[in-house]
Design a protein around this motif. Sequence first.
Motif, PDB file in Angstrom:
ATOM      1  N   ARG A  46     -73.280  -8.612 -61.545  1.00 39.08           N
ATOM      2  CA  ARG A  46     -73.555  -7.308 -60.997  1.00 39.08           C
ATOM      3  C   ARG A  46     -73.973  -7.634 -59.542  1.00 39.08           C
ATOM      4  N   SER A  47     -73.449  -6.763 -58.550  1.00 40.64           N
ATOM      5  CA  SER A  47     -74.082  -6.954 -57.180  1.00 40.64           C
ATOM      6  C   SER A  47     -75.323  -6.689 -57.107  1.00 40.64           C
TER       7      SER A  47
ATOM      8  N   LEU B  71     -92.049 -16.065 -53.518  1.00 40.79           N
ATOM      9  CA  LEU B  71     -90.608 -16.026 -52.965  1.00 40.79           C
ATOM     10  C   LEU B  71     -90.050 -14.575 -52.391  1.00 40.79           C
ATOM     11  N   SER B  72     -89.539 -14.213 -51.436  1.00 40.53           N
ATOM     12  CA  SER B  72     -89.066 -12.905 -51.030  1.00 40.53           C
ATOM     13  C   SER B  72     -87.655 -12.973 -51.324  1.00 40.53           C
ATOM     14  N   LEU B  73     -87.176 -11.835 -51.985  1.00 45.34           N
ATOM     15  CA  LEU B  73     -85.575 -11.773 -52.325  1.00 45.34           C
ATOM     16  C   LEU B  73     -85.351 -10.494 -51.535  1.00 45.34           C
ATOM     17  N   VAL B  74     -84.334 -10.561 -50.378  1.00 45.93           N
ATOM     18  CA  VAL B  74     -83.733  -9.270 -49.671  1.00 45.93           C
ATOM     19  C   VAL B  74     -82.171  -9.089 -49.807  1.00 45.93           C
ATOM     20  N   GLY B  75     -81.973  -8.131 -50.583  1.00 43.86           N
ATOM     21  CA  GLY B  75     -80.501  -8.099 -50.585  1.00 43.86           C
ATOM     22  C   GLY B  75     -80.127  -6.752 -51.030  1.00 43.86           C
ATOM     23  N   SER B  76     -81.115  -5.797 -51.031  1.00 47.77           N
ATOM     24  CA  SER B  76     -80.767  -4.427 -51.463  1.00 47.77           C
ATOM     25  C   SER B  76     -80.400  -3.387 -50.412  1.00 47.77           C
ATOM     26  N   LYS B  77     -79.853  -2.151 -50.814  1.00 46.25           N
ATOM     27  CA  LYS B  77     -79.434  -1.317 -49.959  1.00 46.25           C
ATOM     28  C   LYS B  77     -80.079  -1.134 -48.721  1.00 46.25           C
ATOM     29  N   LEU B  78     -81.518  -0.662 -48.946  1.00 45.03           N
ATOM     30  CA  LEU B  78     -82.156  -0.340 -47.706  1.00 45.03           C
ATOM     31  C   LEU B  78     -82.947  -1.583 -46.913  1.00 45.03           C
ATOM     32  N   GLY B  79     -82.898  -2.685 -47.274  1.00 45.13           N
ATOM     33  CA  GLY B  79     -83.444  -3.773 -46.488  1.00 45.13           C
ATOM     34  C   GLY B  79     -84.775  -3.876 -46.717  1.00 45.13           C
ATOM     35  N   CYS B  80     -85.524  -4.600 -45.694  1.00 49.01           N
ATOM     36  CA  CYS B  80     -86.936  -4.691 -45.893  1.00 49.01           C
ATOM     37  C   CYS B  80     -87.512  -4.414 -44.300  1.00 49.01           C
ATOM     38  N   PHE B  81     -88.097  -3.250 -44.279  1.00 44.58           N
ATOM     39  CA  PHE B  81     -88.525  -2.732 -42.810  1.00 44.58           C
ATOM     40  C   PHE B  81     -90.012  -2.656 -42.736  1.00 44.58           C
ATOM     41  N   GLY B  82     -90.257  -2.103 -41.627  1.00 45.32           N
ATOM     42  CA  GLY B  82     -91.699  -1.817 -41.334  1.00 45.32           C
ATOM     43  C   GLY B  82     -92.767  -2.690 -41.791  1.00 45.32           C
ATOM     44  N   GLY B  83     -93.868  -2.473 -42.331  1.00 46.04           N
ATOM     45  CA  GLY B  83     -94.878  -3.352 -42.590  1.00 46.04           C
ATOM     46  C   GLY B  83     -94.347  -4.478 -43.645  1.00 46.04           C
ATOM     47  N   MET B  84     -93.621  -3.923 -44.410  1.00 44.29           N
ATOM     48  CA  MET B  84     -93.160  -4.891 -45.547  1.00 44.29           C
ATOM     49  C   MET B  84     -92.390  -6.070 -45.071  1.00 44.29           C
ATOM     50  N   GLY B  85     -91.809  -5.858 -43.692  1.00 44.86           N
ATOM     51  CA  GLY B  85     -91.267  -6.899 -43.004  1.00 44.86           C
ATOM     52  C   GLY B  85     -92.064  -7.979 -42.727  1.00 44.86           C
ATOM     53  N   PHE B  86     -93.200  -7.751 -42.388  1.00 47.49           N
ATOM     54  CA  PHE B  86     -94.451  -8.753 -42.243  1.00 47.49           C
ATOM     55  C   PHE B  86     -94.720  -9.350 -43.628  1.00 47.49           C
ATOM     56  N   VAL B  87     -94.715  -8.684 -44.442  1.00 54.38           N
ATOM     57  CA  VAL B  87     -95.039  -9.316 -46.014  1.00 54.38           C
ATOM     58  C   VAL B  87     -94.133 -10.304 -46.153  1.00 54.38           C
ATOM     59  N   SER B  88     -92.770  -9.928 -46.051  1.00 54.17           N
ATOM     60  CA  SER B  88     -91.861 -10.570 -46.482  1.00 54.17           C
ATOM     61  C   SER B  88     -91.708 -12.090 -45.771  1.00 54.17           C
ATOM     62  N   GLY B  89     -92.276 -11.824 -44.548  1.00 54.51           N
ATOM     63  CA  GLY B  89     -92.433 -13.328 -43.669  1.00 54.51           C
ATOM     64  C   GLY B  89     -93.781 -13.978 -43.745  1.00 54.51           C
TER      65      GLY B  89
ATOM     66  N   TYR C 234     -82.540 -19.516 -47.363  1.00 54.73           N
ATOM     67  CA  TYR C 234     -81.359 -19.492 -47.969  1.00 54.73           C
ATOM     68  C   TYR C 234     -80.632 -17.910 -47.945  1.00 54.73           C
ATOM     69  N   LEU C 235     -79.327 -18.409 -48.027  1.00 58.06           N
ATOM     70  CA  LEU C 235     -78.338 -17.383 -47.937  1.00 58.06           C
ATOM     71  C   LEU C 235     -77.581 -17.274 -49.291  1.00 58.06           C
ATOM     72  N   ALA C 236     -77.500 -16.431 -49.977  1.00 56.26           N
ATOM     73  CA  ALA C 236     -77.005 -16.244 -51.562  1.00 56.26           C
ATOM     74  C   ALA C 236     -75.559 -15.219 -51.173  1.00 56.26           C
ATOM     75  N   ALA C 237     -74.906 -15.284 -52.227  1.00 57.40           N
ATOM     76  CA  ALA C 237     -73.754 -14.364 -52.447  1.00 57.40           C
ATOM     77  C   ALA C 237     -74.587 -13.176 -53.136  1.00 57.40           C
ATOM     78  N   ASP C 238     -73.736 -12.021 -53.117  1.00 63.05           N
ATOM     79  CA  ASP C 238     -74.217 -10.726 -53.481  1.00 63.05           C
ATOM     80  C   ASP C 238     -73.960 -10.377 -55.022  1.00 63.05           C
ATOM     81  N   THR C 239     -74.653 -11.473 -55.600  1.00 65.79           N
ATOM     82  CA  THR C 239     -74.703 -11.279 -57.197  1.00 65.79           C
ATOM     83  C   THR C 239     -76.019 -11.528 -57.624  1.00 65.79           C
TER      84      THR C 239
ATOM     85  N   SER D  46     -66.983 -15.590 -45.297  1.00 64.77           N
ATOM     86  CA  SER D  46     -67.568 -15.438 -46.598  1.00 64.77           C
ATOM     87  C   SER D  46     -68.698 -16.238 -46.615  1.00 64.77           C
ATOM     88  N   THR D  47     -69.706 -15.921 -47.617  1.00 61.73           N
ATOM     89  CA  THR D  47     -71.169 -16.836 -47.848  1.00 61.73           C
ATOM     90  C   THR D  47     -70.963 -18.256 -47.625  1.00 61.73           C
ATOM     91  N   ASP D  48     -69.947 -18.746 -48.597  1.00 65.08           N
ATOM     92  CA  ASP D  48     -69.527 -20.180 -48.579  1.00 65.08           C
ATOM     93  C   ASP D  48     -68.879 -20.745 -47.500  1.00 65.08           C
TER      94      ASP D  48
END
Length: 321
Positions: free
Chosen positions: A10-11, A158-176, A231-236, A304-306
């Motif tokens: 699944r995506s 570990l931070s995982l970012v690949g969902s529709k809205l992304g990661c913005f605002g203060g949570m951008g700091f948290v992910s970093g 790391y950059l992963a494919a969208d699954t 493509s990612t690869d």
Amino acid sequence: MTSWTEMQNRSFYEATARQRAKYLLDEGTFHELVGPEAGLSSPHLPVLGEAVSFDDGVVTGVGKIGRRPVFVISQEGRFIGGSVGEVGGAKMVGVFQSALALYEKAAAKYPGDESRLPAILISFETGGVRLHEANAGLLAHAEVMEQIQICRGKIPVLSLVGSKLGCFGGMGFVSGATDLTIMSELGRVGLTGPEVIEEVLGKREFDASNRALIYRTTGGKHRHIMGSANYLAADTIHAFRAQVQRILALPYAEITAHRSIGSPALVEEQLGLTALAAEIKPKDAAEVWAYYGNANCETIPDLSTDEFLQHVKTRKGGSAS
């Protein structure tokens, strides 16, 4: 009913918070913590006439990857833009506290065996603070940041970012602030969202309707070139899970070597990027890609990612130059 194996294809971008939380872990091991049946919801939203959700837009749980217990925090962008309020923030902090308590027990029971020690995954999908709960949301961000610091030297986060809205605002700091970040090219990370930039500075400064511009500025490929997406992963779901498995197989010291903040030297590196921007005065992210040695930058978004990972040149070692 869709099987665990089928869900691996699944995506990640399309998956719900609960699907991401459940299927990143080994089959049959996910146990939700403070789920909807607990009936917890924001005390602030009804006062404002807003609907509530009994998970407050944050799914928390625990399961396993191999022998390692893994705690998961997964945000749901479909509920008030994945915004963080009092209850969601408390659930996030509770995960860290539970993981730390388990760490102490596991470290005593399995001395020297890192594969038995817990890890934490955060699947971000958020615009940041929930404005309806301003101070409570800001406090939640601060408390999560504090927990990340308490985990240093003990638990991989570990931070995982690949969902529709992304990661913005203060949570951008948290992910970093976590140990490292995995993104897909569809993931986006930034402090201020495109719509906010356009509203404050105008469309000529940043056109929030320009999807290509947004991804060149905040997307996974750009973040990987700049070193903030390790790391950059494919969208699954499988691709993200497989990358998590590879990371958690590493010694903890190797995982923490990927951090982008957390020491005076790393702060100096980040400041170096500011000096670099002043020096080269880029009008577009593609000019920065070229600075780091990438040719034919106009083709990078279409790779493509690869293909991208095979040919891309990145900011080495977190250095500015």
